[in-house]
Motif scaffolding. Structure first.
Motif, mmCIF file in Angstrom:
data_model
loop_
_atom_site.group_PDB
_atom_site.id
_atom_site.type_symbol
_atom_site.label_atom_id
_atom_site.label_comp_id
_atom_site.label_asym_id
_atom_site.label_seq_id
_atom_site.Cartn_x
_atom_site.Cartn_y
_atom_site.Cartn_z
ATOM 1 N N ASN A 30 -36.404 14.874 -74.471
ATOM 2 C CA ASN A 30 -37.080 14.855 -73.167
ATOM 3 C C ASN A 30 -36.511 15.887 -72.189
ATOM 4 O O ASN A 30 -37.020 16.019 -71.081
ATOM 5 N N ASP A 31 -35.486 16.650 -72.610
ATOM 6 C CA ASP A 31 -34.911 17.712 -71.774
ATOM 7 C C ASP A 31 -35.554 19.074 -72.031
ATOM 8 O O ASP A 31 -35.222 20.049 -71.348
ATOM 9 N N THR A 32 -36.420 19.157 -73.049
ATOM 10 C CA THR A 32 -36.977 20.436 -73.459
ATOM 11 C C THR A 32 -38.404 20.256 -73.970
ATOM 12 O O THR A 32 -38.693 19.238 -74.596
ATOM 13 N N PRO A 33 -39.270 21.223 -73.745
ATOM 14 C CA PRO A 33 -40.638 21.121 -74.252
ATOM 15 C C PRO A 33 -40.776 21.583 -75.713
ATOM 16 O O PRO A 33 -41.872 21.695 -76.224
ATOM 17 N N THR A 34 -39.666 21.817 -76.391
ATOM 18 C CA THR A 34 -39.683 22.316 -77.774
ATOM 19 C C THR A 34 -39.666 21.144 -78.759
ATOM 20 O O THR A 34 -39.676 19.979 -78.367
ATOM 21 N N LEU A 52 -26.679 6.547 -97.019
ATOM 22 C CA LEU A 52 -27.720 7.433 -97.510
ATOM 23 C C LEU A 52 -29.031 7.070 -96.804
ATOM 24 O O LEU A 52 -29.414 5.899 -96.752
ATOM 25 N N HIS A 53 -29.683 8.076 -96.224
ATOM 26 C CA HIS A 53 -30.918 7.841 -95.472
ATOM 27 C C HIS A 53 -31.746 9.119 -95.435
ATOM 28 O O HIS A 53 -31.285 10.174 -95.867
ATOM 29 N N THR A 54 -32.956 9.021 -94.914
ATOM 30 C CA THR A 54 -33.826 10.178 -94.740
ATOM 31 C C THR A 54 -34.453 10.137 -93.356
ATOM 32 O O THR A 54 -34.496 9.091 -92.706
ATOM 33 N N HIS A 55 -34.946 11.285 -92.932
ATOM 34 C CA HIS A 55 -35.731 11.407 -91.704
ATOM 35 C C HIS A 55 -37.054 12.069 -92.123
ATOM 36 O O HIS A 55 -37.081 13.271 -92.377
ATOM 37 N N PRO A 56 -38.118 11.304 -92.203
ATOM 38 C CA PRO A 56 -39.383 11.851 -92.713
ATOM 39 C C PRO A 56 -39.964 13.003 -91.884
ATOM 40 O O PRO A 56 -40.640 13.864 -92.429
ATOM 41 N N THR A 57 -39.685 13.022 -90.583
ATOM 42 C CA THR A 57 -40.313 14.041 -89.723
ATOM 43 C C THR A 57 -39.295 14.824 -88.897
ATOM 44 O O THR A 57 -39.613 15.331 -87.835
ATOM 45 N N MET A 58 -38.051 14.911 -89.398
ATOM 46 C CA MET A 58 -37.028 15.655 -88.664
ATOM 47 C C MET A 58 -36.118 16.395 -89.632
ATOM 48 O O MET A 58 -35.646 15.836 -90.612
ATOM 49 N N GLU A 59 -35.890 17.681 -89.336
ATOM 50 C CA GLU A 59 -34.895 18.476 -90.048
ATOM 51 C C GLU A 59 -33.603 18.413 -89.250
ATOM 52 O O GLU A 59 -33.632 18.338 -88.018
ATOM 53 N N GLU A 60 -32.471 18.437 -89.947
ATOM 54 C CA GLU A 60 -31.168 18.415 -89.267
ATOM 55 C C GLU A 60 -30.337 19.602 -89.722
ATOM 56 O O GLU A 60 -30.398 20.008 -90.878
ATOM 57 N N CYS A 61 -29.536 20.129 -88.790
ATOM 58 C CA CYS A 61 -28.597 21.210 -89.081
ATOM 59 C C CYS A 61 -27.244 20.823 -88.508
ATOM 60 O O CYS A 61 -27.162 20.361 -87.365
ATOM 61 N N PRO A 89 -33.424 19.417 -94.928
ATOM 62 C CA PRO A 89 -34.865 19.401 -94.674
ATOM 63 C C PRO A 89 -35.380 17.976 -94.453
ATOM 64 O O PRO A 89 -34.795 17.007 -94.948
ATOM 65 N N ALA A 90 -36.470 17.861 -93.743
ATOM 66 C CA ALA A 90 -37.097 16.555 -93.515
ATOM 67 C C ALA A 90 -37.405 15.885 -94.852
ATOM 68 O O ALA A 90 -37.813 16.536 -95.808
ATOM 69 N N THR A 113 -40.447 18.032 -87.239
ATOM 70 C CA THR A 113 -41.262 18.880 -88.103
ATOM 71 C C THR A 113 -42.747 18.667 -87.908
ATOM 72 O O THR A 113 -43.552 19.416 -88.423
ATOM 73 N N ASN A 114 -43.116 17.610 -87.197
ATOM 74 C CA ASN A 114 -44.529 17.408 -86.847
ATOM 75 C C ASN A 114 -44.673 16.436 -85.698
ATOM 76 O O ASN A 114 -43.770 15.954 -85.168
#
Length: 114
Positions: A30-34, A52-61, A89-90, A113-114
């Motif tokens: 909510n601090d950025t429009p990106t 162990l987990h996943t994020h279906p709609t988020m990439e992490e670095c 990757p997501a 990612t979406n």
């Protein structure tokens, strides 16, 4: 105005979403429009880990600054130390664990990612 600066000296420490380790959040979605979901500085103490987990709609670095640990990403086990960068990757299963005596310190970026 959107956030353009932050300092660790002024950011509250909070528990990570995995109930292990701590983070200080420089930037939230909510601090950025990106598509950035979060930028944070994190620490895991010895034996802290996330399941162990996943994020279906988020990439992490992650960029690791200090300490030692392992990152399991899909079928890879990545040793962590100063200077190591890991991209997840997501939708890819992953697990982070601190293994050294000193805290594992890192900077983290999440990107929708979406």
């Amino acid at each position: 105005m959107e956030r353009i600066t932050a300092s660790l000296m002024h950011l509250e420490r909070e528990l990570t979403a995995h109930a292990q380790g701590a983070k200080q959040v420089f930037l939230r979605n909510n601090d950025t429009p990106t598509n950035v979901t979060q930028v944070a500085y994190g620490t895991f103490s010895k034996a802290d880990y996330c399941e162990l987990h996943t994020h279906p709609t988020m990439e992490e670095c992650f960029f690791f600054l200090k300490g030692a640990g392992i990152y399991v990403v899909a079928d890879q086990t990545i040793p962590l130390q100063h200077g190591v960068f890991v991209r997840i990757p997501a939708g890819v299963p992953h697990r982070l664990e601190a293994t050294g005596d000193d805290p594992l310190e890192y900077v983290y970026f999440g990107i929708a990612t979406n």
